[in-house]
Design an enzyme around this catalytic site. Sequence first.
Site, PDB file in Angstrom:
ATOM      1  N   SER A  13       0.821  -1.208   0.000  1.00  0.00           N
ATOM      2  CA  SER A  13       0.000   0.000   0.000  1.00  0.00           C
ATOM      3  C   SER A  13       0.857   1.261   0.000  1.00  0.00           C
ATOM      4  O   SER A  13       0.535   2.236  -0.676  1.00  0.00           O
ATOM      5  CB  SER A  13      -0.971   0.000   1.179  1.00  0.00           C
ATOM      6  N   GLU A  14       1.956   1.264   0.770  1.00  0.00           N
ATOM      7  CA  GLU A  14       2.919   2.373   0.713  1.00  0.00           C
ATOM      8  C   GLU A  14       4.336   1.862   0.898  1.00  0.00           C
ATOM      9  O   GLU A  14       4.562   0.853   1.589  1.00  0.00           O
ATOM     10  CB  GLU A  14       2.648   3.435   1.800  1.00  0.00           C
ATOM     11  N   THR A  15       5.272   2.575   0.286  1.00  0.00           N
ATOM     12  CA  THR A  15       6.698   2.344   0.494  1.00  0.00           C
ATOM     13  C   THR A  15       7.332   3.666   0.893  1.00  0.00           C
ATOM     14  O   THR A  15       7.063   4.703   0.273  1.00  0.00           O
ATOM     15  CB  THR A  15       7.370   1.787  -0.768  1.00  0.00           C
TER      16      THR A  15
END
Length: 299
Positions: free
Chosen positions: A46-48
């Site tokens: 979903s996020e990095t």
Amino acid sequence: MKKIQVYHVDAFTDQIFGGNAAGVVPEAMGLNEHDMQKIARELNLSETAFLFPSNDENYDYVVRYFTPSSEVDFCGHATIGLSWVMAMAYGWLEKAPQIRLKTNIGVVPVEWSMQQNKLNSVVMTQVAPKTKQFEVDKEEICRVVGINPRDIDDKYPIRLAYTGNWHLLIPVKDSKAIDASVPILEELKDLNLKWNITTTHLFSFNSFDERYKIYTRDFAPAVGIAEDPVTGAANGALAGYLVLENILDSKTDHEFTIAQGHATGRPGEVAIKIIAGKANPTIKVGGKAVISIHGTINL
């Protein structure tokens, strides 16, 4: 060929494959936006979070966050994940009692919470909370989010809330109604883009377990995420909303735990602390984490 160190970290849990998985690139020097976006797309989390060293004495790193489709200004679970990596794998636990992160929304300090001389959790102080009105037809928003209008908890207002990103907060009567939600993602995406909303956050005080004050689910199709399992930013915004909308006493400190992720099979726990203030409350969001994967990307 450049070898880029990368971690997968399960945030807001002490169990591998629980909570919310974030990518962490602790040494992002030399990467441009195109590189970061491609790495985030490749990791498909979903996020990095990408960390860049700082020459400014006011913060230790500059951090940027990317979903598989776009950059976002702030991400709570990726902040928990990257802080855990820096504490456990990069020696920050011995260097200082906290790490200070310069994000697109300002400096976010993250403190270590210790238990028996071991790292128990990490706790971030989010930026000052805000809320604002959201004029919408209740029947229409229920249709798009996929819940019965009778399940809306009218004791609490539908609002937009902020501690770094804007979130649409929808009060629901109980956790069963939240779990039954089946949003129309394309229409929810259009709605969120129209109002510059990062996520739509359903919450209920009637949780499935008395250990948790609140149960939530979070949908973020506008940034390429159908459902985010456990969200630090949205739950931080929710904590601010509770005080700013006089649902909780603004003159008193509050501590409680939020449950999220059970509907996706990735249960997690978000520890909330609200410190009363004359102008604005201080919102602290904490959690545990587990490093599940460590490897390299051959760029």
